[in-house]
Motif scaffolding. Structure first.
Motif, mmCIF file in Angstrom:
data_model
loop_
_atom_site.group_PDB
_atom_site.id
_atom_site.type_symbol
_atom_site.label_atom_id
_atom_site.label_comp_id
_atom_site.label_asym_id
_atom_site.label_seq_id
_atom_site.Cartn_x
_atom_site.Cartn_y
_atom_site.Cartn_z
ATOM 1 N N LEU A 26 8.261 4.970 -8.693
ATOM 2 C CA LEU A 26 9.215 4.288 -7.687
ATOM 3 C C LEU A 26 10.790 4.241 -8.138
ATOM 4 N N GLY A 27 10.764 4.223 -9.540
ATOM 5 C CA GLY A 27 12.224 4.066 -9.943
ATOM 6 C C GLY A 27 12.797 2.931 -9.776
ATOM 7 N N GLY A 28 14.288 2.759 -9.974
ATOM 8 C CA GLY A 28 14.925 1.529 -9.986
ATOM 9 C C GLY A 28 15.560 0.813 -8.724
ATOM 10 N N GLU A 29 15.261 2.026 -7.654
ATOM 11 C CA GLU A 29 16.093 1.536 -6.629
ATOM 12 C C GLU A 29 15.226 0.459 -5.631
ATOM 13 N N PHE A 30 15.532 -0.907 -6.123
ATOM 14 C CA PHE A 30 15.080 -1.880 -5.510
ATOM 15 C C PHE A 30 15.611 -2.166 -4.278
ATOM 16 N N GLY A 31 16.979 -1.866 -4.032
ATOM 17 C CA GLY A 31 17.472 -1.914 -2.776
ATOM 18 C C GLY A 31 16.754 -1.433 -1.592
ATOM 19 N N ARG A 32 16.518 -0.110 -1.981
ATOM 20 C CA ARG A 32 16.050 0.851 -1.015
ATOM 21 C C ARG A 32 14.458 0.224 -0.856
ATOM 22 N N HIS A 33 13.642 0.157 -1.784
ATOM 23 C CA HIS A 33 12.413 -0.566 -1.454
ATOM 24 C C HIS A 33 12.291 -1.938 -0.897
ATOM 25 N N ALA A 34 13.200 -2.739 -0.930
ATOM 26 C CA ALA A 34 13.577 -3.962 -0.325
ATOM 27 C C ALA A 34 13.765 -3.882 0.986
ATOM 28 N N LEU A 35 14.411 -2.885 1.467
ATOM 29 C CA LEU A 35 14.535 -2.494 2.852
ATOM 30 C C LEU A 35 13.519 -1.772 3.446
ATOM 31 N N LEU A 70 0.874 -1.090 0.037
ATOM 32 C CA LEU A 70 -0.005 0.092 0.071
ATOM 33 C C LEU A 70 1.028 1.278 0.062
ATOM 34 N N GLN A 71 2.046 1.193 0.705
ATOM 35 C CA GLN A 71 2.893 2.424 0.939
ATOM 36 C C GLN A 71 3.376 2.432 -0.462
ATOM 37 N N PHE A 72 3.866 1.578 -1.059
ATOM 38 C CA PHE A 72 4.720 1.929 -2.549
ATOM 39 C C PHE A 72 3.579 2.304 -3.499
ATOM 40 N N TYR A 73 2.345 1.929 -3.471
ATOM 41 C CA TYR A 73 1.450 2.535 -4.490
ATOM 42 C C TYR A 73 0.924 4.188 -3.983
ATOM 43 N N PHE A 74 0.505 3.972 -2.664
ATOM 44 C CA PHE A 74 0.119 5.479 -2.219
ATOM 45 C C PHE A 74 1.224 6.475 -1.556
ATOM 46 N N VAL A 75 2.164 6.032 -0.764
ATOM 47 C CA VAL A 75 2.852 6.901 0.041
ATOM 48 C C VAL A 75 4.305 7.067 -0.554
ATOM 49 N N ILE A 76 4.844 6.237 -1.020
ATOM 50 C CA ILE A 76 6.364 6.358 -1.302
ATOM 51 C C ILE A 76 6.356 7.439 -2.420
ATOM 52 N N PRO A 77 5.601 7.198 -3.503
ATOM 53 C CA PRO A 77 5.414 8.384 -4.553
ATOM 54 C C PRO A 77 5.748 9.755 -4.065
ATOM 55 N N VAL A 78 4.593 10.081 -3.157
ATOM 56 C CA VAL A 78 4.550 11.418 -2.483
ATOM 57 C C VAL A 78 5.913 11.753 -1.553
ATOM 58 N N LEU A 79 6.298 10.692 -0.935
ATOM 59 C CA LEU A 79 7.687 10.947 -0.253
ATOM 60 C C LEU A 79 8.800 11.154 -1.211
#
Lengths: 55, 226
Positions: free
Chosen positions: B61-70, B23-32
């Motif tokens: 979200l871009g390609g920062e998979f490491g960041r999002h995995a954390l 839910l955060q990846f869809y709603f919150v992280i783009p705004v962050l």
């Protein structure tokens, strides 16, 4: 009072609950509270999203 | 007992953490991430020409998979911590003969957790977009922790104390806000207020979903094990 406290502390149920609670606090300390720079950066987005006081 | 507590709390936390992170990846992280553009100065609100407008940008979200995995991992860790505390309190209420935990009741426990851990602290310290300048971290963490504990005690009183004494709970709910959260005596925000407000409400909304799922899953696992 002392005997009563001791008797309750020996109760397995109370100990189990205390253990679960302490482990919970431990995980939350790492995820949300600890300020070590590496930990802070790794948890950064999650802390903001969950509104932990971050920096 | 210990096994049942630990597995219910941690498993429920892992499930709630994964759903909350999605839910955060869809709603919150783009705004962050959009907020970070203002934090780093890549975008400037009220630019030099005095224009009151800033362009709204769609940040992926871009390609920062490491960041999002954390972010996913720490959500699971955090929710597992909350799950353990929630199950510990459920077990305490049950062993005291105050209630019997059912999955349906778990929804209410989850919502109560949301109120204590997210909503009440957010009244004094709104979820912060990156770049928000706040008061010293120490006092804010102390107020945040005290508010969570006081609100949890307040809700417990309202739910489980018999008779008019239960109203003591209201005092516990109010106390942190009468004391007030630490604030600076100036405004420093660099991001547009609309973006900051949106971030706060999106953060609370996703947390409400995460906590409701946590409460249901924890109660379901706990009551099955019994």
């Amino acid at each position: 009072m002392t005997t009563k406290t001791l008797a309750r502390a020996q109760d397995n149920t109370v100990l189990s609950i205390a253990l679960a609670a302490m482990l919970g606090f431990g995980l939350l300390f790492v995820a949300g509270y600890a300020q070590a720079a590496m930990l802070h950066d790794a948890a950064h987005d999650q802390r903001h999203a969950m509104a932990f006081p971050c920096h | 007992m210990t096994n049942r507590l630990l597995t219910s709390g941690i498993l429920a936390g892992a499930v709630a953490g994964v759903i909350a992170a999605l839910l955060q990846f869809y709603f919150v992280i783009p705004v962050l991430l959009e907020g970070e553009l203002f934090e780093t100065g890549q975008m400037v609100h009220f630019a030099a020409d005095g224009s009151p407008q800033s362009d709204r940008t769609e940040v992926s979200l871009g390609g920062e998979f490491g960041r999002h995995a954390l972010t996913l991992g720490f959500n699971m860790l955090g929710y597992a911590g909350f799950g353990l505390l929630l199950v510990a309190l459920m077990a305490l209420a049950e062993t005291r003969g105050l209630t019997t935990i059912t999955p349906r009741q778990g929804l209410i426990w989850g919502l109560a957790g949301f109120i204590a851990v997210q909503l009440a602290p957010a009244i004094g310290l709104p979820p912060e977009l990156p770049g928000t300048v706040g008061a010293e971290i120490g006092p804010r963490q102390s107020w945040w922790m005290a508010t969570i504990i006081s609100t949890a005690i307040g809700l417990w009183c309202l739910a489980f104390v018999k008779g008019p004494l239960a109203l003591i709970g209201v005092a516990f709910l109010l106390a942190p806000h009468l004391v007030g959260a630490p604030h600076l005596d100036a405004y420093w925000g660099v991001a547009p207020p609309e973006l900051a407000a949106e971030f706060a409400t999106l953060s609370l909304g996703t947390a409400a979903a995460g906590w409701t799922i946590l409460g249901f899953a924890a109660a379901w696992l706990w009551s099955r094990g019994g």
